[in-house]
Design a protein around this motif. Structure first.
Motif, PDB file in Angstrom:
ATOM      1  N   ILE A  55      55.589   3.946  -0.042  1.00 28.68           N
ATOM      2  CA  ILE A  55      54.809   4.339   1.129  1.00 28.68           C
ATOM      3  C   ILE A  55      55.689   4.148   2.362  1.00 28.68           C
ATOM      4  O   ILE A  55      56.193   3.041   2.598  1.00 28.68           O
ATOM      5  CB  ILE A  55      53.526   3.499   1.255  1.00 28.68           C
ATOM      6  N   PRO A  56      55.887   5.202   3.147  1.00 30.02           N
ATOM      7  CA  PRO A  56      56.723   5.084   4.354  1.00 30.02           C
ATOM      8  C   PRO A  56      56.149   4.083   5.358  1.00 30.02           C
ATOM      9  O   PRO A  56      54.933   3.897   5.446  1.00 30.02           O
ATOM     10  CB  PRO A  56      56.698   6.502   4.942  1.00 30.02           C
ATOM     11  N   ASP A  57      57.031   3.459   6.104  1.00 25.59           N
ATOM     12  CA  ASP A  57      56.632   2.454   7.089  1.00 25.59           C
ATOM     13  C   ASP A  57      55.635   2.999   8.106  1.00 25.59           C
ATOM     14  O   ASP A  57      54.725   2.288   8.520  1.00 25.59           O
ATOM     15  CB  ASP A  57      57.857   1.897   7.823  1.00 25.59           C
ATOM     16  N   GLU A  58      55.796   4.269   8.510  1.00 28.35           N
ATOM     17  CA  GLU A  58      54.870   4.826   9.507  1.00 28.35           C
ATOM     18  C   GLU A  58      53.442   4.917   8.962  1.00 28.35           C
ATOM     19  O   GLU A  58      52.475   4.762   9.691  1.00 28.35           O
ATOM     20  CB  GLU A  58      55.337   6.177  10.050  1.00 28.35           C
ATOM     21  N   HIS A  59      53.307   5.138   7.660  1.00 22.99           N
ATOM     22  CA  HIS A  59      51.974   5.166   7.052  1.00 22.99           C
ATOM     23  C   HIS A  59      51.377   3.756   7.008  1.00 22.99           C
ATOM     24  O   HIS A  59      50.180   3.578   7.237  1.00 22.99           O
ATOM     25  CB  HIS A  59      52.018   5.757   5.650  1.00 22.99           C
ATOM     26  N   LEU A  60      52.222   2.777   6.718  1.00 23.17           N
ATOM     27  CA  LEU A  60      51.758   1.395   6.708  1.00 23.17           C
ATOM     28  C   LEU A  60      51.339   0.961   8.111  1.00 23.17           C
ATOM     29  O   LEU A  60      50.325   0.263   8.284  1.00 23.17           O
ATOM     30  CB  LEU A  60      52.836   0.462   6.158  1.00 23.17           C
ATOM     31  N   SER A  61      52.086   1.399   9.122  1.00 26.07           N
ATOM     32  CA  SER A  61      51.718   1.095  10.513  1.00 26.07           C
ATOM     33  C   SER A  61      50.383   1.737  10.872  1.00 26.07           C
ATOM     34  O   SER A  61      49.548   1.112  11.536  1.00 26.07           O
ATOM     35  CB  SER A  61      52.804   1.583  11.480  1.00 26.07           C
ATOM     36  N   SER A  62      50.182   2.970  10.443  1.00 31.95           N
ATOM     37  CA  SER A  62      48.909   3.650  10.697  1.00 31.95           C
ATOM     38  C   SER A  62      47.764   2.929  10.006  1.00 31.95           C
ATOM     39  O   SER A  62      46.675   2.768  10.576  1.00 31.95           O
ATOM     40  CB  SER A  62      48.966   5.105  10.209  1.00 31.95           C
ATOM     41  N   LEU A  63      48.011   2.491   8.792  1.00 34.31           N
ATOM     42  CA  LEU A  63      46.999   1.758   8.030  1.00 34.31           C
ATOM     43  C   LEU A  63      46.599   0.483   8.782  1.00 34.31           C
ATOM     44  O   LEU A  63      45.415   0.175   8.936  1.00 34.31           O
ATOM     45  CB  LEU A  63      47.561   1.422   6.652  1.00 34.31           C
ATOM     46  N   LYS A  64      47.589  -0.239   9.286  1.00 36.64           N
ATOM     47  CA  LYS A  64      47.321  -1.474  10.043  1.00 36.64           C
ATOM     48  C   LYS A  64      46.610  -1.165  11.349  1.00 36.64           C
ATOM     49  O   LYS A  64      45.702  -1.895  11.761  1.00 36.64           O
ATOM     50  CB  LYS A  64      48.609  -2.230  10.323  1.00 36.64           C
TER      51      LYS A  64
END
Length: 140
Positions: free
Chosen positions: A26-35
């Protein structure tokens, strides 16, 4: 009519699933969006996924539920088809106060689907019914 999550969450989960299929991560930008969307629940849900705490339980009739072993050691029943979790946080924060979209257990279910890390267990129709009845008795 199927119950759906807000479009932004549906889109994010879809993009995360595509990324996992293509790159196995999972790309970091998706993880940031999730958070951004879910706050600390996102980190707690990812921890549940990392610990392989999610089990898909299915029966021959095609019915299925998810059980999530919470961080407290208690097991919660989740139904992704109607966005339901048996935990107290879901009842309070999601249903009663409308402060959250999902609890960490239900978010973990969706993330385990995206990441394809869900444990699987097949049971008889009667066993699945018994699991649901036991859960209902414990809530009362």
């Amino acid at each position: 009519m199927a119950v759906t999550l807000p479009a932004v969450v549906e889109e994010l989960l879809s993009e995360m699933a595509a990324a996992v299929r293509e790159t196995a991560r999972i790309p970091d930008e998706h993880l940031s969006s999730l958070k951004f969307i879910f706050g600390s629940s996102a980190i707690q849900a990812l921890d549940l996924v990392d610990r392989q705490s999610i089990t898909l339980i299915s029966s021959p009739s095609g019915r299925h539920i998810y059980q999530v072993l919470g961080s407290s050691g208690k097991t919660y029943t989740c139904m992704a088809s109607c966005h339901y979790c048996s935990c107290p946080a879901f009842a309070f924060s999601v249903l009663r106060k409308s402060e959250s979209l999902l609890c960490k257990h239900l978010l973990a279910v969706y993330l385990s689907q995206v990441m394809r890390t869900c444990q699987q267990l097949s049971v008889s129709d009667k066993q699945l019914t018994d699991m649901l009845l036991i859960e209902k008795k414990q809530e009362a």
